[in-house]
Design an enzyme around this catalytic site. Structure first.
Site, PDB file in Angstrom:
ATOM      1  N   ASP A  73       2.862   1.943  -2.783  1.00 52.06           N
ATOM      2  CA  ASP A  73       3.667   3.174  -2.829  1.00 52.06           C
ATOM      3  C   ASP A  73       3.038   4.232  -3.733  1.00 52.06           C
ATOM      4  O   ASP A  73       3.615   4.661  -4.725  1.00 52.06           O
ATOM      5  CB  ASP A  73       5.090   2.856  -3.288  1.00 52.06           C
ATOM      6  CG  ASP A  73       5.815   1.940  -2.317  1.00 52.06           C
ATOM      7  OD1 ASP A  73       6.483   2.463  -1.410  1.00 52.06           O
ATOM      8  OD2 ASP A  73       5.686   0.709  -2.445  1.00 52.06           O
ATOM      9  N   ASP A 113       2.428   3.104   2.132  1.00 58.54           N
ATOM     10  CA  ASP A 113       2.755   4.426   1.591  1.00 58.54           C
ATOM     11  C   ASP A 113       1.645   4.972   0.701  1.00 58.54           C
ATOM     12  O   ASP A 113       1.894   5.458  -0.407  1.00 58.54           O
ATOM     13  CB  ASP A 113       4.078   4.403   0.819  1.00 58.54           C
ATOM     14  CG  ASP A 113       5.291   4.394   1.730  1.00 58.54           C
ATOM     15  OD1 ASP A 113       5.109   4.573   2.953  1.00 58.54           O
ATOM     16  OD2 ASP A 113       6.415   4.215   1.235  1.00 58.54           O
ATOM     17  N   ASN A 181       6.593   3.107   5.340  1.00 61.75           N
ATOM     18  CA  ASN A 181       7.533   3.880   6.143  1.00 61.75           C
ATOM     19  C   ASN A 181       7.281   5.373   6.036  1.00 61.75           C
ATOM     20  O   ASN A 181       7.781   6.147   6.860  1.00 61.75           O
ATOM     21  CB  ASN A 181       8.979   3.576   5.717  1.00 61.75           C
ATOM     22  CG  ASN A 181       9.236   3.932   4.262  1.00 61.75           C
ATOM     23  OD1 ASN A 181       8.498   3.516   3.378  1.00 61.75           O
ATOM     24  ND2 ASN A 181      10.280   4.697   4.004  1.00 61.75           N
ATOM     25  N   HIS A 182       6.499   5.808   5.053  1.00 59.82           N
ATOM     26  CA  HIS A 182       6.168   7.230   4.946  1.00 59.82           C
ATOM     27  C   HIS A 182       4.927   7.576   5.761  1.00 59.82           C
ATOM     28  O   HIS A 182       4.868   8.634   6.380  1.00 59.82           O
ATOM     29  CB  HIS A 182       5.963   7.618   3.481  1.00 59.82           C
ATOM     30  CG  HIS A 182       7.233   7.730   2.715  1.00 59.82           C
ATOM     31  ND1 HIS A 182       7.841   8.928   2.426  1.00 59.82           N
ATOM     32  CD2 HIS A 182       8.039   6.778   2.195  1.00 59.82           C
ATOM     33  CE1 HIS A 182       8.959   8.714   1.753  1.00 59.82           C
ATOM     34  NE2 HIS A 182       9.092   7.408   1.599  1.00 59.82           N
ATOM     35  N   HIS A 269       6.215  -4.342   3.712  1.00 58.25           N
ATOM     36  CA  HIS A 269       6.768  -3.084   3.200  1.00 58.25           C
ATOM     37  C   HIS A 269       8.173  -2.920   3.772  1.00 58.25           C
ATOM     38  O   HIS A 269       8.364  -2.274   4.801  1.00 58.25           O
ATOM     39  CB  HIS A 269       5.856  -1.919   3.621  1.00 58.25           C
ATOM     40  CG  HIS A 269       6.176  -0.621   2.936  1.00 58.25           C
ATOM     41  ND1 HIS A 269       5.491  -0.178   1.828  1.00 58.25           N
ATOM     42  CD2 HIS A 269       7.100   0.332   3.198  1.00 58.25           C
ATOM     43  CE1 HIS A 269       5.968   0.982   1.442  1.00 58.25           C
ATOM     44  NE2 HIS A 269       6.958   1.322   2.264  1.00 58.25           N
ATOM     45  N   HIS A 301       7.374  -1.001  -0.878  1.00 56.18           N
ATOM     46  CA  HIS A 301       8.515  -0.142  -0.553  1.00 56.18           C
ATOM     47  C   HIS A 301       9.506  -0.015  -1.707  1.00 56.18           C
ATOM     48  O   HIS A 301      10.114   1.039  -1.871  1.00 56.18           O
ATOM     49  CB  HIS A 301       9.247  -0.621   0.701  1.00 56.18           C
ATOM     50  CG  HIS A 301      10.385   0.283   1.100  1.00 56.18           C
ATOM     51  ND1 HIS A 301      10.180   1.586   1.497  1.00 56.18           N
ATOM     52  CD2 HIS A 301      11.729   0.079   1.156  1.00 56.18           C
ATOM     53  CE1 HIS A 301      11.346   2.139   1.798  1.00 56.18           C
ATOM     54  NE2 HIS A 301      12.302   1.253   1.582  1.00 56.18           N
ATOM     55  N   HIS A 303      10.406   0.746  -5.353  1.00 54.18           N
ATOM     56  CA  HIS A 303       9.702   1.503  -6.379  1.00 54.18           C
ATOM     57  C   HIS A 303       9.884   0.944  -7.784  1.00 54.18           C
ATOM     58  O   HIS A 303       9.141   1.301  -8.692  1.00 54.18           O
ATOM     59  CB  HIS A 303      10.142   2.967  -6.348  1.00 54.18           C
ATOM     60  CG  HIS A 303       9.518   3.736  -5.235  1.00 54.18           C
ATOM     61  ND1 HIS A 303       9.314   5.105  -5.285  1.00 54.18           N
ATOM     62  CD2 HIS A 303       9.036   3.342  -4.030  1.00 54.18           C
ATOM     63  CE1 HIS A 303       8.746   5.509  -4.157  1.00 54.18           C
ATOM     64  NE2 HIS A 303       8.572   4.455  -3.386  1.00 54.18           N
TER      65      HIS A 303
END
Length: 728
Positions: A73, A113, A181-182, A269, A301, A303
């Site tokens: 991330d 990410d 996912n980003h 993730h 995923h 944080h």
């Protein structure tokens, strides 16, 4: 899949590993190795505090130890439209690369990410490419042997080899990454990571285009006597991945011979804690669904950084548990207490079936302080006469603003005291101000106006202060179910996530009288739209979200039109029949709403309702240029979802065939099916494919498929021609 140059003939035959071979080493410890406080006293524990085997090793220990730097991330491009923080993510990514160079690791492993958006700006892509070329392309030797079939591991690429085996490149620091996912798939299934993979700067693995069946083939690496099987699944919708585990439609391939000699590392993730309270899947991946043969999981995923690997005990009478390492993000993308914790990269050392983990604090992360301030008492003599007035001090300043500014100054002092030399000067501050008690009927302070007074002191002046009124239901008034849901689902900062808001929207519309329920637009579409609009950053444009919502609405209208056309057409002989025809259409629409309402209200149909989210009539495509928290579908999935939904029942009833994953059959385009999911018992099944890999399944068999009679012709009337509803 094994490469053609490697043979498993010299491996120990596949058998149960003796417990003594995986006991924790009790030799001397390095001061910099952090012990795991949650390590169990298990006989077959894989985590150790020191990988040295003795004072006089037979050969250099580095010949057998695989050193991996792990980070997840990174979110390059986050806040690029904000003046103070636009380079934070990229600067920390460079620090990660610097740490990898200093530690002389064998590889970097990223947990998704890398980019904050699926389609990052040209400036962000340019800077990331510069950094990768600067730190990864050099003449350093690479000791990792790549043993698996790269054309299977990287099947999305036309280049059938790992980047450091490319004769046209001089890679000295390999990076392996999955997508998050980003930076997930969109459009034709491409992401910004695909560009980096095709250019030879990273190795993108874990892409799965077939969402009906996941076949996870590991990357096989070897250094000396240590063998590493690296598994990966890029970000998937949690509901979809949970169904794959429960329906036995996900398989992890393993070497047939000597499988117990491999260290099994799995990177994913997904949501780890439960994110939705009223769904059967909970919008998260339960740890209990993950097969027990893994040694270590890298969980992206999430944080929040959890520096100690956490042990998950086996749920079976026979079998080992596994460890989960949650590295957390390298940059704060939300102002929450979890994001304010120390950010780390992790150095993982693997030798044989043992590993050691060491957090490395990141020095370039912007300092953050989060706190709360409760205002519940007004000082005596300061209570205003009118409700519209605000209490003032004798010097004319508002009392609440005095308290807020004093708290902010205290937080800024704390941030400056903890700041390290390489950290940015301006800190991130988030103060949650709660109005309660005597202050409930007082007009609250203007949060933005207070923040602007600190414009040159903090990095996030505009959203520094968050104000919440602790409103309670009036006496004699019961709190509605939706209000209770919002209260329960609000996080510690008083905010409701888009995913939980989707549940509230569904409950609201489902519980309305049938005549007031929507006919065309579905609650799921509204929830997906809100999710995308909420993901738009300050100063960003809503063009993409508007376009996606319009496309979703038009498609749902088209679905209703096609459904009505399939219904029988009554005879029309005179003008009075037109009124009957109009009434019939109204009744058809009512019947459609009734069928939907009954299906969504039925608790046993919860799984079916989640599957409907993949259907185009409910689907809201993900926004490709902004942050999407939990949706990870692609436009290709929208195009194919009708076929997928239609085949979800028949795929288990077909006569299965052998899978045919042999090396000679690769690329032939032949369809393949497996025998997975045909048992009614919860068992661990094993199969051997033509490449010597073992297919394992540790998930329960799927429940029997439900059948619906909705949409069939009324009564016993003869079939008639379809209606012409072009006017609809």
């Amino acid at each position: 899949m094994c490469g053609s140059d490697d043979s498993f003939d010299d491996f120990v035959p596949d058998s149960q590993e003796p417990a003594s071979s995986r006991t924790r080493n009790q030799d001397h410890l390095d001061d910099d190795e952090v012990p795991c406080s949650q390590r169990p006293d298990a006989a077959n524990d894989t985590m150790v505090e020191d990988l040295d085997e003795g004072d006089e090793p037979a050969h250099d220990e580095s010949e057998d130890i695989i050193k991996i730097l792990v980070a997840t991330d990174i979110h390059c491009g986050y806040g690029e439209n904000k003046a103070n923080i636009h380079m934070d993510a990229v600067n920390t990514f460079e620090e990660v690369l610097q740490i990898a160079t200093e530690q002389k690791v064998d590889m970097i492993l990223l947990g998704g990410d890398l980019f904050h958006e699926n389609n990052p700006s040209r400036e962000v892509q340019h800077r990331v490419t510069q950094l990768l070329r600067q730190y990864c392309l050099n003449g350093n030797p690479i000791a990792l042997e790549f043993l698996s079939d790269a054309s299977v591991n990287f099947n999305q690429s036309v280049f059938g080899h790992v980047n450091y085996y490319d004769q046209n490149l001089n890679v000295g620091l390999p990076i392996f990454t999955i997508h998050g996912n980003h930076d997930d798939l969109s459009g034709k299934g491409l992401t910004a990571l695909d560009l980096l993979h095709e250019s030879g700067l990273v190795n993108l693995f874990g892409k799965h285009s077939n969402i009906q069946e996941f076949i996870v083939s590991p990357i096989l690496l070897r250094k000396g006597e240590t063998r590493l099987a690296l598994y990966g699944i890029g970000s998937q919708r949690d509901d979809r991945l949970v169904r794959a585990f429960k329906n036995n439609s996900i398989s992890f391939l393993r070497p047939n011979a000597g499988a117990e000699d491999w260290f099994n590392l799995f990177v994913l993730h997904q949501n780890r804690p439960r994110r939705a309270m009223h769904r059967s899947t909970g919008n998260f991946l339960p740890e209990s669904l993950i097969p027990q043969f893994f040694d270590l999981l890298i969980w992206g995923h999430e944080h929040e950084c959890k520096p100690d690997p956490q042990y998950v005990a086996s749920s079976e009478a026979v079998g080992d548990g596994f460890y989960i390492l949650q590295p957390g993000s390298t940059v704060a993308t939300s102002l929450t207490p979890e994001e304010a914790l120390q950010k780390n990269a992790f150095l993982i050392k693997i030798k044989g079936r043992k590993f050691a983990s060491k957090p490395i604090p990141l020095q370039t992360v912007r300092p953050m302080v989060c706190d709360e301030l409760l205002l519940d008492k007004i000082p005596p003599g300061s209570r205003p006469i009118l409700k519209t007035d605000r209490p003032k001090h004798t010097d004319g300043r508002y009392i609440d603003e005095i308290a807020i500014e004093a708290k902010i100054n205290e937080m800024i002092t704390t941030a400056k005291a903890k700041r390290r030399p390489r950290q940015p000067e301006l800190p991130l501050i988030r103060l949650k101000v709660i109005y309660d008690g005597d202050w409930l009927n007082i007009t609250p302070a203007n949060a933005k106006r207070i923040g602007l007074r600190y414009e040159n002191v903090v990095a996030n002046a505009v959203d520094m202060v968050f104000i919440k009124k602790n409103n309670k239901p009036k006496e004699g008034k019961l709190q509605t179910e939706n209000e209770k849901n919002i209260t329960e689902m609000a996080d510690e900062m008083g905010q409701v996530s888009a995913t939980n808001l989707q549940t509230i929207i569904n409950d609201y519309f489902i519980n309305q009288p049938l005549v007031d329920q929507m006919t065309v637009l579905k609650p799921i579409g509204i929830g997906r739209a809100l999710e995308q609009y909420s993901a738009i950053e300050e100063g960003g444009l809503a063009t993409s979200a508007n376009r996606n919502f319009d496309s979703c609405l038009m498609h749902q209208i088209d679905v209703v039109r096609k459904t009505l056309k399939k219904m029988p057409l009554p005879p029309i002989n005179d003008p009075s029949d037109l009124d009957k025809f109009r009434d019939l259409i109204t009744k058809d629409l009512y019947d459609m709403k009734k069928a939907d309402s009954e299906r969504f209200k039925n608790p046993v149909a919860d799984v079916e309702m989640e599957e409907d989210e993949d259907d185009p009539q409910y689907y809201m495509p993900p926004q490709s240029t902004s942050r999407t928290n939990y949706a990870s579908g692609s436009e290709d999935e929208v195009a194919n979802s009708d076929e997928e939904m239609g085949s979800s029942i028949s795929r288990h009833s077909k006569q299965p065939t052998t899978r045919g994953r042999g090396r000679g059959a690769r690329g032939a385009g032949a369809s393949r099916e497996t025998t997975r999911g045909r048992s009614n018992k919860v068992v661990s099944t094993r199969q051997i494919d033509s490449d010597g890999f073992e297919i394992i399944n540790d998930s329960p068999s799927p429940p029997p498929a439900s059948r619906s009679t909705r949409g069939k012709a009324r009564g016993k009337s003869a079939p008639s021609k379809k209606r012409d509803l072009s006017f609809f």
